[in-house]
Design an enzyme around this catalytic site. Structure first.
Site, short mmCIF file in Angstrom:
data_model
loop_
_atom_site.label_atom_id
_atom_site.label_comp_id
_atom_site.label_asym_id
_atom_site.label_seq_id
_atom_site.Cartn_x
_atom_site.Cartn_y
_atom_site.Cartn_z
N GLY A 17 -12.46 -4.82 1.81
CA GLY A 17 -13.88 -4.45 1.93
C GLY A 17 -14.32 -3.52 0.81
O GLY A 17 -15.41 -3.65 0.25
N LYS A 53 -17.65 -17.63 3.74
CA LYS A 53 -19.08 -17.52 4.04
C LYS A 53 -19.91 -16.92 2.92
O LYS A 53 -19.56 -15.89 2.35
CB LYS A 53 -19.25 -16.64 5.29
CG LYS A 53 -18.77 -17.33 6.55
CD LYS A 53 -19.44 -16.70 7.76
CE LYS A 53 -18.61 -15.59 8.26
NZ LYS A 53 -19.00 -14.64 9.12
N GLY A 65 -7.80 -8.27 -0.28
CA GLY A 65 -7.96 -9.19 0.85
C GLY A 65 -7.27 -10.52 0.60
O GLY A 65 -6.14 -10.56 0.12
N ARG A 96 0.82 -1.22 0.00
CA ARG A 96 0.00 0.00 0.00
C ARG A 96 0.86 1.27 0.00
O ARG A 96 0.40 2.31 -0.49
CB ARG A 96 -0.94 -0.02 1.20
CG ARG A 96 -2.12 -0.95 0.96
CD ARG A 96 -3.00 -1.03 2.18
NE ARG A 96 -4.29 -1.63 1.84
CZ ARG A 96 -5.23 -1.92 2.74
NH1 ARG A 96 -5.01 -1.67 4.01
NH2 ARG A 96 -6.37 -2.45 2.36
C1 3PG Z 1 -8.46 -2.38 5.10
O1 3PG Z 1 -7.35 -2.77 5.47
O2 3PG Z 1 -9.39 -3.15 4.81
C2 3PG Z 1 -8.66 -0.90 4.95
O3 3PG Z 1 -7.53 -0.20 5.31
C3 3PG Z 1 -9.85 -0.45 5.72
O4 3PG Z 1 -9.64 -0.73 7.07
P1 3PG Z 1 -10.89 -0.89 8.03
O5 3PG Z 1 -11.59 -2.14 7.62
O6 3PG Z 1 -10.31 -0.95 9.41
O7 3PG Z 1 -11.77 0.32 7.83
#
Ligand code: 3PG
Ligand code: MG
Length: 407
Positions: free
Chosen positions: A387, A207, A364, A38
């Site tokens: 997310g 899930k 993710g 990142r």
């Molecule tokens: C992540 O790592 O998914 C993003 O930086 C967002 O983080 P958060 O889910 O804690 O808002």
């Protein structure tokens, strides 16, 4: 959601203070950064603003801060890494107020082309996460213009992502997206709204409940939807199959039936595993040795657990990818952390690596899998958002995208 946003290329930042929201939420182990993806991804935007003579004020959250002020991880290691990467000093304003006197003074002392990093925005607790007006105003007061390059956080309506833009705009400043954000919007947006067909979507992960809207939305957009991972067993059970001790989401059986019906009505291919890799239980430790065998999907013994797609399914999924022109993948096919149970995920990654199609990896776990298994540089785009990329694929409006000025 309009995706035609002003970018850093549409700004004139010479001599102006530019607040840049990055997603520097990087994994740390004993204070050391273990994955700098990142940080590297944020460099082009920072370099562009430096080159154009802006005063670049960086901010980000880091981790989950439960109890508010003066708690949580400091962004200090990120400032250090940024200094190395940019080849210039990036002073870190360690004050847990984030804004306030220390930040104001530091900004006042900046020359054109300087870069500073503010403290973890989440140490302001609910003021950040509940989009607090005061904190939004304080952030806006530090700058003339605002750039959001924090794709990974763009699904959060937080003060540093969303609230701040209102007050920048109020005083005539520009709110734009950075290059990383633009790239994410281009790849994910085009894939979903404007895909070159055939468009194949691959979904895995544990899930069904986590992917309800993604499945629903992608069934509208794609030509073929491939399901693997833990959530596949809920689909198998919904068809009346015995799934043994495999993961199941009993409340979502009707949902799975609805989705299978929807696929049929819309003439979309919905591919489910035809065989599976089974063991007597989940590996403990997760990467420890495990004895497995393969059975057809409708032959899972009651005392066994499915932990990966089987070899026939691997071949079938790889074949389905071959004719695709666009592929979006989110979620591993099995317990990829274990070498014996990573074969399904590897097979899919390999199929994506070998195709000429545009391949887009939702962040993710699937991004981690691609990195860990050595396929990262073979993909067209690996999202930096977990997310956020899921919500994008759900067709949701992302507050951080929506908050930027339209072109
Ligand atoms: C992540 O790592 O998914 C993003 O930086 C967002 O983080 P958060 O889910 O804690 O808002
Ligand atoms: Mg997250």
């Amino acid at each position: 959601m309009s995706l035609n946003k002003k970018s850093v290329d549409d700004m004139n930042v010479k001599g102006r203070r530019v607040l840049v929201r990055c997603d520097f939420n990087v994994p740390l182990k004993e204070g050391k950064i273990t994955d700098e993806t990142r940080i590297v991804a944020a460099l082009p935007t920072i370099q562009k603003l430096v080159k154009d003579g802006g005063k670049v004020i960086l901010c980000s959250h880091l981790g989950k801060v439960k109890n508010g002020p003066n708690e949580g991880e400091s962004l200090a290691p990120v400032a250090e890494r940024l200094s190395e990467k940019l080849g210039k000093d990036v002073p870190f304003i360690s004050d847990y107020n984030v804004t306030g006197e220390a930040a104001t003074k530091a900004v006042e002392a900046m020359q054109d082309g300087d870069v500073i990093l503010l403290q973890n925005t989440r140490v302001r607790g609910a003021e950040e996460t509940k989009n607090g007006e005061d904190f939004s105003k304080e952030l806006a007061a530090l700058a003339d213009d605002y750039v959001c390059d924090a794709f990974g956080s763009s699904h959060r309506a937080h003060a540093s992502v969303e609230g701040v833009t209102k007050f920048i705009r109020e005083k005539g400043g520009t709110c734009a997206v950075g290059y990383l954000m633009q790239k994410e919007i281009d790849f994910l947006g085009n894939a979903v709204e404007n895909p070159v067909r055939p468009f194949v979507a691959i979904l895995g992960g544990a899930k069904v409940a986590d992917k309800l809207n993604v499945i629903n939305n992608l069934l509208e957009k794609c030509d073929t939807l491939i399901i693997g991972g833990g959530m596949a067993y809920t689909f198998l059970k919904a068809q009346g199959m015995e799934i043994g001790k495999s993961l199941v989401d009993d409340e979502k059986l009707d949902y799975c039936r609805d989705m299978m019906k929807k696929a049929e009505e819309k003439g979309k291919k919905l591919l489910l595993p035809v065989d599976t890799t089974i063991a007597s239980g989940f590996p403990d430790p997760i990467d420890g040795p495990i004895e497995v065998s393969f059975v057809d999907a409708d032959k899972i013994p009651a005392d066994m657990e499915g932990l990966d797609i089987g070899p026939k399914t691997q071949e079938m999924y790889a074949e389905a990818v071959k004719s695709a022109k666009t592929v979006v993948w989110n979620g591993p096919m099995g317990v990829f952390e274990n070498p014996t149970l990573a074969k399904g995920t590897i097979a899919v990654a390999k199929a994506l690596a070998e195709t000429d199609a545009t391949t887009i990896i939702g962040g993710g776990d699937s991004a981690a899998a691609c990195n860990q298994l050595g396929f990262a540089d073979k993909m067209s785009h690996i999202s930096t958002g977990g997310g956020a990329s899921l919500e994008f694929l759900e067709g949701k409006t992302l507050p951080g995208v929506a908050a930027a000025d339209d072109k």
